[in-house]
Design a protein around this motif. Sequence first.
Motif, PDB file in Angstrom:
ATOM      1  N   GLY A  30      63.721 -32.160  -4.925  1.00  0.00           N
ATOM      2  CA  GLY A  30      62.936 -30.941  -4.935  1.00  0.00           C
ATOM      3  C   GLY A  30      62.105 -30.812  -6.195  1.00  0.00           C
ATOM      4  O   GLY A  30      62.401 -31.420  -7.213  1.00  0.00           O
ATOM      5  N   TYR A  31      61.048 -30.008  -6.119  1.00  0.00           N
ATOM      6  CA  TYR A  31      60.219 -29.751  -7.284  1.00  0.00           C
ATOM      7  C   TYR A  31      60.928 -28.789  -8.224  1.00  0.00           C
ATOM      8  O   TYR A  31      61.701 -27.934  -7.815  1.00  0.00           O
ATOM      9  CB  TYR A  31      58.876 -29.158  -6.867  1.00  0.00           C
ATOM     10  CG  TYR A  31      57.967 -30.144  -6.194  1.00  0.00           C
ATOM     11  CD1 TYR A  31      57.319 -31.129  -6.936  1.00  0.00           C
ATOM     12  CD2 TYR A  31      57.748 -30.096  -4.821  1.00  0.00           C
ATOM     13  CE1 TYR A  31      56.468 -32.035  -6.322  1.00  0.00           C
ATOM     14  CE2 TYR A  31      56.895 -30.999  -4.208  1.00  0.00           C
ATOM     15  CZ  TYR A  31      56.263 -31.964  -4.966  1.00  0.00           C
ATOM     16  OH  TYR A  31      55.426 -32.850  -4.359  1.00  0.00           O
ATOM     17  N   SER A  32      60.626 -28.920  -9.490  1.00  0.00           N
ATOM     18  CA  SER A  32      61.204 -28.012 -10.474  1.00  0.00           C
ATOM     19  C   SER A  32      60.662 -26.600 -10.277  1.00  0.00           C
ATOM     20  O   SER A  32      59.516 -26.417  -9.858  1.00  0.00           O
ATOM     21  CB  SER A  32      60.870 -28.501 -11.887  1.00  0.00           C
ATOM     22  OG  SER A  32      61.298 -27.577 -12.850  1.00  0.00           O
ATOM     23  N   ASP A  52      58.289 -21.715 -19.672  1.00  0.00           N
ATOM     24  CA  ASP A  52      59.347 -20.883 -19.101  1.00  0.00           C
ATOM     25  C   ASP A  52      60.456 -21.662 -18.403  1.00  0.00           C
ATOM     26  O   ASP A  52      61.341 -21.066 -17.801  1.00  0.00           O
ATOM     27  CB  ASP A  52      58.741 -19.903 -18.077  1.00  0.00           C
ATOM     28  CG  ASP A  52      58.203 -18.653 -18.744  1.00  0.00           C
ATOM     29  OD1 ASP A  52      58.527 -18.428 -19.916  1.00  0.00           O
ATOM     30  OD2 ASP A  52      57.456 -17.911 -18.084  1.00  0.00           O
ATOM     31  N   GLY A  53      60.409 -22.981 -18.445  1.00  0.00           N
ATOM     32  CA  GLY A  53      61.448 -23.755 -17.779  1.00  0.00           C
ATOM     33  C   GLY A  53      62.831 -23.472 -18.333  1.00  0.00           C
ATOM     34  O   GLY A  53      63.001 -23.178 -19.520  1.00  0.00           O
ATOM     35  N   THR A  54      63.827 -23.549 -17.480  1.00  0.00           N
ATOM     36  CA  THR A  54      65.210 -23.259 -17.895  1.00  0.00           C
ATOM     37  C   THR A  54      66.130 -24.455 -17.676  1.00  0.00           C
ATOM     38  O   THR A  54      67.344 -24.299 -17.611  1.00  0.00           O
ATOM     39  CB  THR A  54      65.750 -22.050 -17.107  1.00  0.00           C
ATOM     40  OG1 THR A  54      65.655 -22.324 -15.699  1.00  0.00           O
ATOM     41  CG2 THR A  54      64.963 -20.794 -17.441  1.00  0.00           C
ATOM     42  N   ASN A  61      60.474 -28.254 -19.161  1.00  0.00           N
ATOM     43  CA  ASN A  61      60.269 -26.884 -19.633  1.00  0.00           C
ATOM     44  C   ASN A  61      58.862 -26.673 -20.185  1.00  0.00           C
ATOM     45  O   ASN A  61      58.443 -25.527 -20.385  1.00  0.00           O
ATOM     46  CB  ASN A  61      61.299 -26.531 -20.697  1.00  0.00           C
ATOM     47  CG  ASN A  61      62.710 -26.517 -20.142  1.00  0.00           C
ATOM     48  OD1 ASN A  61      62.904 -26.450 -18.934  1.00  0.00           O
ATOM     49  ND2 ASN A  61      63.694 -26.586 -21.016  1.00  0.00           N
ATOM     50  N   ALA A  62      58.156 -27.761 -20.452  1.00  0.00           N
ATOM     51  CA  ALA A  62      56.797 -27.669 -20.991  1.00  0.00           C
ATOM     52  C   ALA A  62      55.774 -28.197 -19.996  1.00  0.00           C
ATOM     53  O   ALA A  62      54.692 -28.626 -20.387  1.00  0.00           O
ATOM     54  CB  ALA A  62      56.702 -28.446 -22.302  1.00  0.00           C
ATOM     55  N   VAL A  63      56.081 -28.155 -18.719  1.00  0.00           N
ATOM     56  CA  VAL A  63      55.176 -28.713 -17.715  1.00  0.00           C
ATOM     57  C   VAL A  63      53.952 -27.816 -17.530  1.00  0.00           C
ATOM     58  O   VAL A  63      54.051 -26.592 -17.538  1.00  0.00           O
ATOM     59  CB  VAL A  63      55.903 -28.911 -16.361  1.00  0.00           C
ATOM     60  CG1 VAL A  63      56.333 -27.588 -15.766  1.00  0.00           C
ATOM     61  CG2 VAL A  63      55.029 -29.681 -15.382  1.00  0.00           C
ATOM     62  N   PHE A  70      53.367 -33.244 -16.970  1.00  0.00           N
ATOM     63  CA  PHE A  70      54.512 -33.120 -17.859  1.00  0.00           C
ATOM     64  C   PHE A  70      54.148 -33.551 -19.273  1.00  0.00           C
ATOM     65  O   PHE A  70      53.377 -34.495 -19.474  1.00  0.00           O
ATOM     66  CB  PHE A  70      55.683 -33.965 -17.349  1.00  0.00           C
ATOM     67  CG  PHE A  70      56.354 -33.391 -16.140  1.00  0.00           C
ATOM     68  CD1 PHE A  70      57.474 -32.596 -16.271  1.00  0.00           C
ATOM     69  CD2 PHE A  70      55.848 -33.618 -14.878  1.00  0.00           C
ATOM     70  CE1 PHE A  70      58.087 -32.050 -15.156  1.00  0.00           C
ATOM     71  CE2 PHE A  70      56.449 -33.077 -13.762  1.00  0.00           C
ATOM     72  CZ  PHE A  70      57.579 -32.291 -13.893  1.00  0.00           C
ATOM     73  N   ALA A  71      54.692 -32.852 -20.251  1.00  0.00           N
ATOM     74  CA  ALA A  71      54.521 -33.261 -21.640  1.00  0.00           C
ATOM     75  C   ALA A  71      55.154 -34.634 -21.837  1.00  0.00           C
ATOM     76  O   ALA A  71      56.163 -34.963 -21.210  1.00  0.00           O
ATOM     77  CB  ALA A  71      55.175 -32.242 -22.562  1.00  0.00           C
TER      78      ALA A  71
END
Length: 285
Positions: A30-32, A52-54, A61-63, A70-71
């Motif tokens: 699945g996608y994040s 806002d990623g958790t 989290n920095a996508v 993605f970073a």
Amino acid sequence: MRIKKFKIIFKGALASMLLLSACQKMNRPGYSNYPKDTNPPGGPLKFYVAFDGTTTNPLMNAVDSIRANFASENPLTSIAGVNGKAVQGENKKFVKYAKPNDWADISRSFTISCWFKRNGQTKNNAGTNGPEYLMSFKASTGHWSGSSLLVFLEGDNAAGQVKVMVADKTSDSWFTWENSNTSSIPGLLDNNWHHIVLTYNSTNSIMTLYIDGVANSKTRAWGTHGGVVFDASKITEMRVGAGPGTNYDSNDWLSSTFKGGIDQVRMYSTVLTQAEITALFTGKL
């Protein structure tokens, strides 16, 4: 009999194909669950990261939500932001992306928007007074700075200065709000979240600075330059929270990193209106 037998074989093969397809869909990762902004395909918002990623993966989290970009590096700590999470800048650390998607390819006019929180005197990596970068593009264009875009702050608790450098295929220009122009901004580095927006309009070659939804009265012009044409192929890194330099253990002003919070980085290929900028500020977006 042969027709009946063929129908049985065909139905069996079809059932197997459907079962296999279902299994493949079930096994697909699945996608994040990362933030997405309302923006039609090909719309003006070309890069957006909310931090806002958790997850336990700092890169996720920095996508960037526009292209799921993605970073390549994110060594920064997650903190409470102006809206959800943010990242805390550190000495000699920053978030790195390969490219700002296609922002540099197509933006002739543009808008850059983000939130920041910084307490007191800005410092270089050696600990003496110097600039701190919200963003830069490291680039192999032959420009003396080793970059094609710089956005940084200087100042202390009393007042701060905003400085921007843009270098495209034909020339470069500085857009500054600083002491020499009696434009230092009170309270800019007072340990509160502030919203900064920079717009460049190709029709009049003017850059406008907005702080907390309010346009600074001092606009800055790039002569009659017109549309910006970046050499996007030469951009080697997009950095959030750092300049383009690599002399991290020195007082090199081009290598300085941001030591405060950064949140909600947005890059548009158009000039946002005052109403749109106000909506970003009031909505903490």
